[in-house]
Design a protein around this motif. Sequence first.
Motif, PDB file in Angstrom:
ATOM      1  N   ARG A   4       0.852  -1.202   0.000  1.00  0.00           N
ATOM      2  CA  ARG A   4       0.000   0.000   0.000  1.00  0.00           C
ATOM      3  C   ARG A   4       0.892   1.259   0.000  1.00  0.00           C
ATOM      4  O   ARG A   4       1.910   1.296   0.693  1.00  0.00           O
ATOM      5  CB  ARG A   4      -0.855  -0.035   1.253  1.00  0.00           C
ATOM      6  CG  ARG A   4      -1.809   1.102   1.399  1.00  0.00           C
ATOM      7  CD  ARG A   4      -2.531   0.986   2.734  1.00  0.00           C
ATOM      8  NE  ARG A   4      -3.469   2.072   2.909  1.00  0.00           N
ATOM      9  CZ  ARG A   4      -4.026   2.382   4.073  1.00  0.00           C
ATOM     10  NH1 ARG A   4      -3.735   1.677   5.150  1.00  0.00           N
ATOM     11  NH2 ARG A   4      -4.871   3.374   4.163  1.00  0.00           N
TER      12      ARG A   4
ATOM     13  N   GLN B  29       4.043   0.229   2.159  1.00  0.00           N
ATOM     14  CA  GLN B  29       3.928  -0.765   3.225  1.00  0.00           C
ATOM     15  C   GLN B  29       4.507  -2.100   2.764  1.00  0.00           C
ATOM     16  O   GLN B  29       3.776  -3.053   2.480  1.00  0.00           O
ATOM     17  CB  GLN B  29       2.460  -0.920   3.652  1.00  0.00           C
ATOM     18  CG  GLN B  29       2.327  -1.674   4.968  1.00  0.00           C
ATOM     19  CD  GLN B  29       0.896  -1.851   5.403  1.00  0.00           C
ATOM     20  OE1 GLN B  29      -0.027  -1.331   4.773  1.00  0.00           O
ATOM     21  NE2 GLN B  29       0.707  -2.587   6.481  1.00  0.00           N
ATOM     22  N   SER B 113      -2.093   6.088  -3.178  1.00  0.00           N
ATOM     23  CA  SER B 113      -3.351   5.352  -3.028  1.00  0.00           C
ATOM     24  C   SER B 113      -4.502   6.308  -2.792  1.00  0.00           C
ATOM     25  O   SER B 113      -4.316   7.411  -2.337  1.00  0.00           O
ATOM     26  CB  SER B 113      -3.260   4.388  -1.859  1.00  0.00           C
ATOM     27  OG  SER B 113      -2.981   5.088  -0.676  1.00  0.00           O
TER      28      SER B 113
END
Lengths: 130, 113
Positions: A4, B29, B113
């Motif tokens: 992410r 991440q 994102s």
Amino acid sequence: MSGRVLEAGLHLLDRQLIDVDGRLAGKVDDLELELPPGGGPPVVTAILSGPGALSRRLGGRLGAWLEAAANRLRDGDEDRPARVSFAVVKRIESAVDLSVAKRELETNRLEAWTREHLIGHLPGAGDAPE
Amino acid sequence: MRLSDLLGADVVDEAGNSAGHVHDVRLVQDGPLVGAFGASLRVDGLIVGRRSIGARLGYERGQMRGPLPVKLVTGWLYHDGRYVAWDRVRAVEEDRILISGSADDLPQPGPSS
């Protein structure tokens, strides 16, 4: 790049911290970054919260005053802001959800100090709910 | 090191030319595992620009859709936004980050994102 993707300022700074019981537990005022021992880019290891962390972002005399005030409320000799390890972060959405209770966090110490030294001395304070 | 050590710092290339100031830090991440969160957040790079007004609204990253007037104005304001991958960072000094190569060959920041 497979994980992410977040932008620290846009998606993390100033977000609310929520403890495991749904209580407000401070805000994300800064992040602690550490370089891995084996080399490579820095990794986020903790959220820094409270006046001690915010002071550096504010800068100037106000920031210096805020940092000095925060240091006076700190236990021990170490001059550092309240730290929430990323190991207790559960989820990052519009708020940051934690997996521990607020009372276990360093960010709770200003509130605890205020309760103990100021609120606790007011008449009738013993009858107030937690 | 703290995030605040990077935000606002002047990014300077090998020739001493400024690429602008750090507006944001992009995280991915995919770092080492850490508790319930899973993979930790790794610094991927720096979003750099010359204008800071409204930089945290996200328009310089290209993924914001509207309102149209705001998008047009911010698109003009942030057309010089650049992305510095972390592997180009040579040193983090007080209020200054030194990068390898030239500021002229930095790409534009893509959407997050």
